[in-house]
Design an enzyme around this catalytic site. Structure first.
Site, PDB file in Angstrom:
ATOM      1  CB  ILE A 148       7.114  -3.957  72.440  1.00  0.00           C
ATOM      2  CG1 ILE A 148       6.581  -2.918  73.906  1.00  0.00           C
ATOM      3  CG2 ILE A 148       5.756  -4.980  71.913  1.00  0.00           C
ATOM      4  CD1 ILE A 148       5.417  -2.233  74.115  1.00  0.00           C
TER       5      ILE A 148
ATOM      6  CG  LEU B  31       5.259  -3.542  67.702  1.00  0.00           C
ATOM      7  CD1 LEU B  31       5.967  -4.672  66.880  1.00  0.00           C
ATOM      8  CD2 LEU B  31       5.520  -3.488  69.102  1.00  0.00           C
TER       9      LEU B  31
ATOM     10  CB  THR C  28      -0.566   4.110  75.023  1.00  0.00           C
ATOM     11  OG1 THR C  28      -0.456   4.875  76.353  1.00  0.00           O
ATOM     12  CG2 THR C  28      -1.779   5.079  74.422  1.00  0.00           C
TER      13      THR C  28
ATOM     14  CE1 TYR D 285       2.178   7.658  72.421  1.00  0.00           C
ATOM     15  CE2 TYR D 285       1.975   8.006  74.787  1.00  0.00           C
ATOM     16  CZ  TYR D 285       1.619   6.807  73.932  1.00  0.00           C
ATOM     17  OH  TYR D 285       2.194   5.199  73.893  1.00  0.00           O
TER      18      TYR D 285
ATOM     19  CG  ASN E 107       3.131   2.232  82.714  1.00  0.00           C
ATOM     20  OD1 ASN E 107       2.411   2.221  82.578  1.00  0.00           O
ATOM     21  ND2 ASN E 107       4.718   2.758  82.870  1.00  0.00           N
TER      22      ASN E 107
ATOM     23  NE  ARG F  22       9.207   4.167  78.573  1.00  0.00           N
ATOM     24  CZ  ARG F  22       8.181   2.801  77.297  1.00  0.00           C
ATOM     25  NH1 ARG F  22       7.304   3.098  77.568  1.00  0.00           N
ATOM     26  NH2 ARG F  22       9.289   2.110  76.225  1.00  0.00           N
TER      27      ARG F  22
ATOM     28  NE  ARG G 283       2.501   5.481  84.972  1.00  0.00           N
ATOM     29  CZ  ARG G 283       1.776   7.064  85.373  1.00  0.00           C
ATOM     30  NH1 ARG G 283       0.627   6.799  86.345  1.00  0.00           N
ATOM     31  NH2 ARG G 283       2.031   8.646  84.495  1.00  0.00           N
TER      32      ARG G 283
HETATM   33  C1  UGA Z   1       4.654   6.294  79.623  1.00  0.00           C
HETATM   34  C2  UGA Z   1       4.083   6.240  77.973  1.00  0.00           C
HETATM   35  O1  UGA Z   1       3.415   7.605  77.674  1.00  0.00           O
HETATM   36  C3  UGA Z   1       2.814   5.238  77.897  1.00  0.00           C
HETATM   37  O2  UGA Z   1       2.136   5.589  76.413  1.00  0.00           O
HETATM   38  C4  UGA Z   1       3.389   4.219  77.753  1.00  0.00           C
HETATM   39  O3  UGA Z   1       2.014   2.965  77.898  1.00  0.00           O
HETATM   40  C5  UGA Z   1       3.517   4.193  79.164  1.00  0.00           C
HETATM   41  O4  UGA Z   1       5.203   4.732  79.460  1.00  0.00           O
HETATM   42  C6  UGA Z   1       4.327   2.670  79.481  1.00  0.00           C
HETATM   43  O5  UGA Z   1       5.467   2.161  79.637  1.00  0.00           O
HETATM   44  O6  UGA Z   1       3.842   1.902  79.090  1.00  0.00           O
HETATM   45  P1  UGA Z   1       4.491   6.826  82.354  1.00  0.00           P
HETATM   46  O7  UGA Z   1       4.065   5.553  83.010  1.00  0.00           O
HETATM   47  O8  UGA Z   1       3.749   8.189  82.220  1.00  0.00           O
HETATM   48  O9  UGA Z   1       3.628   7.208  80.156  1.00  0.00           O
HETATM   49  O10 UGA Z   1       5.624   7.249  81.694  1.00  0.00           O
HETATM   50  P2  UGA Z   1       7.351   6.576  83.063  1.00  0.00           P
HETATM   51  O11 UGA Z   1       8.223   7.274  82.266  1.00  0.00           O
HETATM   52  O12 UGA Z   1       7.112   5.306  83.488  1.00  0.00           O
HETATM   53  O13 UGA Z   1       6.560   7.695  84.108  1.00  0.00           O
HETATM   54  C7  UGA Z   1       5.914   7.181  85.297  1.00  0.00           C
HETATM   55  C8  UGA Z   1       5.348   8.052  86.351  1.00  0.00           C
HETATM   56  O14 UGA Z   1       6.467   8.204  87.015  1.00  0.00           O
HETATM   57  C9  UGA Z   1       4.826   9.122  86.254  1.00  0.00           C
HETATM   58  O15 UGA Z   1       4.239   9.956  87.525  1.00  0.00           O
HETATM   59  C10 UGA Z   1       6.419  10.494  86.009  1.00  0.00           C
HETATM   60  O16 UGA Z   1       5.887  11.720  86.269  1.00  0.00           O
HETATM   61  C11 UGA Z   1       7.386   9.535  86.525  1.00  0.00           C
HETATM   62  N1  UGA Z   1       8.360   9.870  87.108  1.00  0.00           N
HETATM   63  C12 UGA Z   1       9.218   9.544  85.885  1.00  0.00           C
HETATM   64  C13 UGA Z   1       9.207  10.478  87.703  1.00  0.00           C
HETATM   65  O17 UGA Z   1       8.960  10.374  88.881  1.00  0.00           O
HETATM   66  N2  UGA Z   1      10.589  10.281  87.859  1.00  0.00           N
HETATM   67  C14 UGA Z   1      11.509   9.964  86.774  1.00  0.00           C
HETATM   68  O18 UGA Z   1      12.874  10.075  86.188  1.00  0.00           O
HETATM   69  C15 UGA Z   1      11.218   9.941  85.048  1.00  0.00           C
END
Ligand code: UGA
Length: 367
Positions: free
Chosen positions: A12, A74, A117, A165, A194, A213, A238
């Site tokens: 960002i 940030l 967040t 977090y 996201n 992520r 998401r």
């Molecule tokens: C993360 C951070 O914790 C947040 O603070 C942040 O705001 C957010 O990313 C963001 O990018 O804005 P999250 O969305 O849970 O949160 O992180 P991801 O790793 O992108 O996971 C998204 C979803 O995908 C979750 O349900 C996770 O369980 C799933 N996931 C992740 C999978 O199904 N497979 C994977 O290999 C990785």
């Protein structure tokens, strides 16, 4: 105006730095511990970069806070894999070190734009409603929309360390709010939903580090023909936001001198781009095979895996995150416009281009 960006070389921060240099005449002073994502901006007039770690360079941070009109903070660990693997590090950086910046801004009278967040909202109330009564309620989508000054923050039990977090960020927001009320701190809080786009995280295979992520995990699996892993079936949803849309909003918050954003928290997200993880896997698979597949390399399988296998026992999840963005629309005249298919295409293209350029660079270095 002089704007100080702490953590300017993350995903960002690098976009915000570039936007400020391209679209305004403010002076930008940035700090970070790795400069890769802003190296292309070195040499630009009005940009000064310091290789500096917030944890060790308190004197420099203090000087920059004193000399700036606005500080944008940030600095954070924002990857769920690290919340369960190293929760104390997350607390120390995301709360304790960030708190020092809040106190400096409060003491020195510098405006603070703090990145928080969407995760502070935690789970939706609907996720706590037993399944058999849920479907009728779920019809009303607006019921799970997250609104800055109304929605309750719902997190899981202590041994689910994922929440360290969200709770660190939440407490930081509460302390900032109190500084605003009692010590005159002028602040705005940004809650990103996201964001993706060029320079998002990194490919795990490139660094031998499996912590990025979801979007980076899926692109890596597509390029290498491994597995797109759907954690617990990929039912979590998401709302994806393209970085250019997000920066248009954040930029307006940073530059605001009218007071419209003072002591306000803002959801920055795109409610029209909500999709489940399983649906996103299918969409990314389609986009990849149409745009980047050579027709011969192995393609990945899409598989469901239990969360323990990916994140460990301490993992828990946010079921949905739908932002109410009426405050940003009203106060900033901002509306995100990039659709889901557009942002998947643009972000994947950037990843693949970067991957191919790195491979070519490595190949020419070894010949
Ligand atoms: C993360 C951070 O914790 C947040 O603070 C942040 O705001 C957010 O990313 C963001 O990018 O804005 P999250 O969305 O849970 O949160 O992180 P991801 O790793 O992108 O996971 C998204 C979803 O995908 C979750 O349900 C996770 O369980 C799933 N996931 C992740 C999978 O199904 N497979 C994977 O290999 C990785």
């Amino acid at each position: 105006m002089r704007v100080c960006l702490l953590g300017c070389a993350g995903f960002i921060g690098s976009h915000l730095t570039e936007w400020l240099l391209d679209n305004t005449d403010v002076d930008v002073v940035g700090t970070d511990i790795v400069d890769e994502k802003v190296r292309h901006l070195f040499g630009r007039e009005r940009f000064t970069y310091y290789d500096s770690d917030l944890r060790h360079d308190e004197a420099l941070t203090r000087r920059l806070v004193a000399e700036s009109d606005v500080v944008v903070n940030l600095v954070a660990i924002a990857s769920p894999a690290l919340y369960t693997r190293d929760p104390l590090h997350v607390f120390e950086l995301d709360f304790l070190e960030n708190l020092k910046v809040v106190e400096m801004c409060s003491e020195l009278g510098t405006r603070l734009v703090q990145f928080s967040t969407c995760e502070i909202y935690g789970k939706t109330w609907l996720s706590l409603v037993p399944g058999r009564t849920r479907s009728a309620l779920e019809r009303d989508r607006a019921d799970v929309t997250m609104t800055e000054d109304e929605t309750h923050c719902i997190v899981g039990p202590i041994d689910k360390t994922r929440w360290i977090y969200a709770t660190s960020k939440q407490l930081l927001e509460r302390v900032i709010h109190a500084h605003g009320q009692h010590r005159g701190l002028d602040y705005a809080i940004v809650r990103p939903f996201n964001f993706v786009g060029p320079r998002f995280d990194f490919l795990p295979s490139e660094r031998g580090d499996d912590s990025p992520r979801l979007f980076a995990q899926f692109v890596d699996a597509l390029i290498h023909g491994t597995e797109l892993r759907l954690v617990d079936g990929g039912t979590a949803r998401r709302s994806w936001t393209y970085i250019d849309d997000a920066i248009e909003c954040v930029g307006r918050i940073v530059l605001d001198t009218t007071g419209a954003t003072s002591r306000e928290a803002f959801n920055v997200g795109n409610p029209d781009n909500e999709i489940s993880v399983a649906e996103l896997a299918d969409l990314m698979f389609d986009v990849y095979t149409r745009r980047h597949w050579d027709g011969a390399s192995p393609l990945p399988r899409i598989v469901s895996v239990p969360h323990e296998d990916v994140f460990g026992e301490g993992y828990d999840d946010c079921d949905r995150r739908v932002p109410d963005i009426s405050k940003a629309r009203r106060k900033l005249g901002w509306t995100p416009t990039t659709t889901l298919i557009e942002l998947v295409t643009l972000t994947m293209d950037a990843f693949v281009e970067h991957y191919r350029a790195e491979r070519a660079r490595l190949a020419s270095a070894t010949t």
